[in-house]
Design a protein around this motif. Sequence first.
Motif, PDB file in Angstrom:
ATOM      1  N   VAL A 151      -3.283   0.771   2.040  1.00 43.36           N
ATOM      2  CA  VAL A 151      -1.911   0.562   1.522  1.00 43.36           C
ATOM      3  C   VAL A 151      -1.682  -0.835   1.753  1.00 43.36           C
ATOM      4  O   VAL A 151      -1.628  -1.432   2.699  1.00 43.36           O
ATOM      5  CB  VAL A 151      -0.771   1.567   2.382  1.00 43.36           C
ATOM      6  N   LYS A 152      -1.248  -1.698   0.519  1.00 44.36           N
ATOM      7  CA  LYS A 152      -1.032  -2.870   0.620  1.00 44.36           C
ATOM      8  C   LYS A 152       0.284  -3.392   0.338  1.00 44.36           C
ATOM      9  O   LYS A 152       0.547  -4.678   0.705  1.00 44.36           O
ATOM     10  CB  LYS A 152      -1.961  -3.491  -0.679  1.00 44.36           C
ATOM     11  N   ALA A 153       0.903  -2.590   0.009  1.00 46.23           N
ATOM     12  CA  ALA A 153       2.531  -3.140   0.014  1.00 46.23           C
ATOM     13  C   ALA A 153       3.395  -1.975  -0.425  1.00 46.23           C
ATOM     14  O   ALA A 153       2.991  -0.848  -0.611  1.00 46.23           O
ATOM     15  CB  ALA A 153       2.566  -3.837  -1.203  1.00 46.23           C
ATOM     16  N   MET A 154       4.837  -2.100  -0.102  1.00 47.02           N
ATOM     17  CA  MET A 154       5.572  -0.959  -0.331  1.00 47.02           C
ATOM     18  C   MET A 154       6.698  -1.635  -0.868  1.00 47.02           C
ATOM     19  O   MET A 154       7.110  -2.684  -0.558  1.00 47.02           O
ATOM     20  CB  MET A 154       6.138  -0.560   1.195  1.00 47.02           C
ATOM     21  N   VAL A 268       2.859  -3.086   6.927  1.00 48.97           N
ATOM     22  CA  VAL A 268       2.661  -3.340   5.365  1.00 48.97           C
ATOM     23  C   VAL A 268       3.694  -4.170   4.763  1.00 48.97           C
ATOM     24  O   VAL A 268       4.694  -4.052   5.058  1.00 48.97           O
ATOM     25  CB  VAL A 268       2.762  -1.825   4.683  1.00 48.97           C
ATOM     26  N   PRO A 269       3.217  -4.934   4.112  1.00 45.57           N
ATOM     27  CA  PRO A 269       3.965  -6.136   3.405  1.00 45.57           C
ATOM     28  C   PRO A 269       5.229  -5.145   2.534  1.00 45.57           C
ATOM     29  O   PRO A 269       4.703  -4.415   2.083  1.00 45.57           O
ATOM     30  CB  PRO A 269       3.388  -6.914   2.171  1.00 45.57           C
ATOM     31  N   LEU A 327      -0.313  -8.437  -4.640  1.00 44.40           N
ATOM     32  CA  LEU A 327      -1.070  -8.223  -3.351  1.00 44.40           C
ATOM     33  C   LEU A 327      -2.106  -7.299  -3.270  1.00 44.40           C
ATOM     34  O   LEU A 327      -3.080  -7.399  -2.472  1.00 44.40           O
ATOM     35  CB  LEU A 327       0.083  -7.534  -2.283  1.00 44.40           C
ATOM     36  N   ALA A 328      -1.882  -6.054  -4.054  1.00 39.84           N
ATOM     37  CA  ALA A 328      -2.904  -5.106  -3.992  1.00 39.84           C
ATOM     38  C   ALA A 328      -4.252  -5.593  -4.569  1.00 39.84           C
ATOM     39  O   ALA A 328      -5.330  -5.096  -3.854  1.00 39.84           O
ATOM     40  CB  ALA A 328      -2.474  -3.841  -4.809  1.00 39.84           C
ATOM     41  N   ARG A 329      -4.129  -6.358  -5.615  1.00 35.53           N
ATOM     42  CA  ARG A 329      -5.310  -6.962  -6.148  1.00 35.53           C
ATOM     43  C   ARG A 329      -5.960  -8.291  -5.466  1.00 35.53           C
ATOM     44  O   ARG A 329      -6.864  -8.563  -5.900  1.00 35.53           O
ATOM     45  CB  ARG A 329      -5.152  -7.620  -7.665  1.00 35.53           C
TER      46      ARG A 329
END
Length: 558
Positions: A151-154, A268-269, A327-329
């Motif tokens: 999980v990279k971002a919310m 998580v960011p 962010l996920a990439r």
Amino acid sequence: MTVMGRVAELLAPLPPATTRKVTVERGLRIPMDDGVTLLADHWAPRPAAGTRLDQIPVVLVRTAYGRGGPLGLLYGPVLAERGVQVLLVSARGTFGSGGEFLAMRNEREDGLATLRWLDDQPWAGAGVILAGSSYFGYTQWAVADVAPPSVKAMVPHVTSSRLALGLMPPGRFDLETIVGFSWNTAPQRRRDQQLPASQERRGYLLRATIGADRRRVDRAMSTLPLTDVDTALLGRDSRFYQELLHHDQDDPYWTVADLSGTVGDVQVPMSLVGGWYDIFLPDQLRDYTNLMTAGRAPRLTIGPWWHADPRGMAASVSETVGWAAALARGDEPEQRGPVRLFVMGIDQWRDVEQWPPTGYPHQPWHLRPGGELGPTPTSSAEPTPFVYDPSDPTPSLGGPKLNPGGAGPVDNRPLEARPDVLTFTSHTLDADLEVIGDVTAEVWVRTDRPDGDVFVRLCDVDENGRSTNLCDELVHFTADGITKAALRLSPTAHVFRAGHRIRVQVAGGAFPRFARNLGGGEPLPTATTPYEAHIEVFHDAEHPSVVLLPTKEPRPSR
């Protein structure tokens, strides 16, 4: 699908699509730890030449409202057309998923099981983004503090870590919101009916959006006692409605469902998106503050939106496919200020370093005799009386609402013409007055009933006399002679223009947004007999009723 995507773009200022070539695999089966199976749809853009599907981030959206209809459109093809994959999962007990839907009860375990399943999928190698609005946002908070590295971002939108609990302080019941949620989720009982995703709730959510069932809902909200409202509405009891009615936010009953204690542990960011007229804004800013206190660096965007405002939906989509997807990439997101606010009155976006911004000390505006509002108190004055009659309750008008009909800023003159609404109005401003931050009030009151409610609203009155609501709050009090009611109104960002006036309303209720206080001292859930309440508002040296505005510029001297 392409036509529907274009319709969605007409309905909201969405970021432009990057492709119209998307695929969908419906009815994926996701096993939970207790043997229950949830159903999901997987949307994906067709990869460009030289790109594999597992290089495209996955947005996980867990919904209690079905995978079809307008929300399925927004979180399915609309996101996929903007370059991300989407796994749209129906919560347990809803729309084909197994088990029983218990609001705010199973989202942590089910969310973690879904993430473990997602980690095993060959197409999910580029990182996961948690996204969604309202209840969907609560499902993000349910796993945020223990989320796996994938999980990279919310992007929580118009939501909070304790959701409905933020609306339930002791002695108050946010009737319209809770009844609206009960009505909007009523078809969930039909979980054995596995309709095609294209048909799920399409008509139902449309009816809720346009208020087609308003008469039925209004009749139910007028039911007494409050314990019978859900039966009048649905023909059966609603467990969640009854839970909220009988257990306020301080009750240990909610220990498991209240996730606010986990906020500081989230790594998580996060980009929080809210609206000045959203029902969850105060609690969403509480989450932001807790993140900042814990040393995190959340992004925050607040626009001139209400809960179901398509402009806010579009903003959350933009954050998801822009900032979060970058962010996920592993890319650097586009830079902007950590807090972006829309300043009403001058219709201007502004970037600041934090919420609330510095440089806005609270300045008092005193309620004075004769309906005046001014920077200084009066030394002596008789109180201003009014009568609150729960048989003809002061209506709620505009402001924060769950469903979009009538929400947001509206003309308050019809409300202010009522004898049970007091207004206190300033002289005409000779310079702009900028107010950004938390608005508070202290109102000294006396009632001839055992207890009562105080509703306070801040308005901007323009040159033509139109009075537009900005923020408000209602608190319950127990009578003890002359009693001080302390209120924390919803935060705001607004410029009162030169030539306008500041107005404060005071009333004994706002129905049906808040349940009526019947005035008999009976428990709120079971009270049935209404009593007129004779209420006085004091504004003398010993009881200086006042509204405190976080103000940038000096106030006029008069």
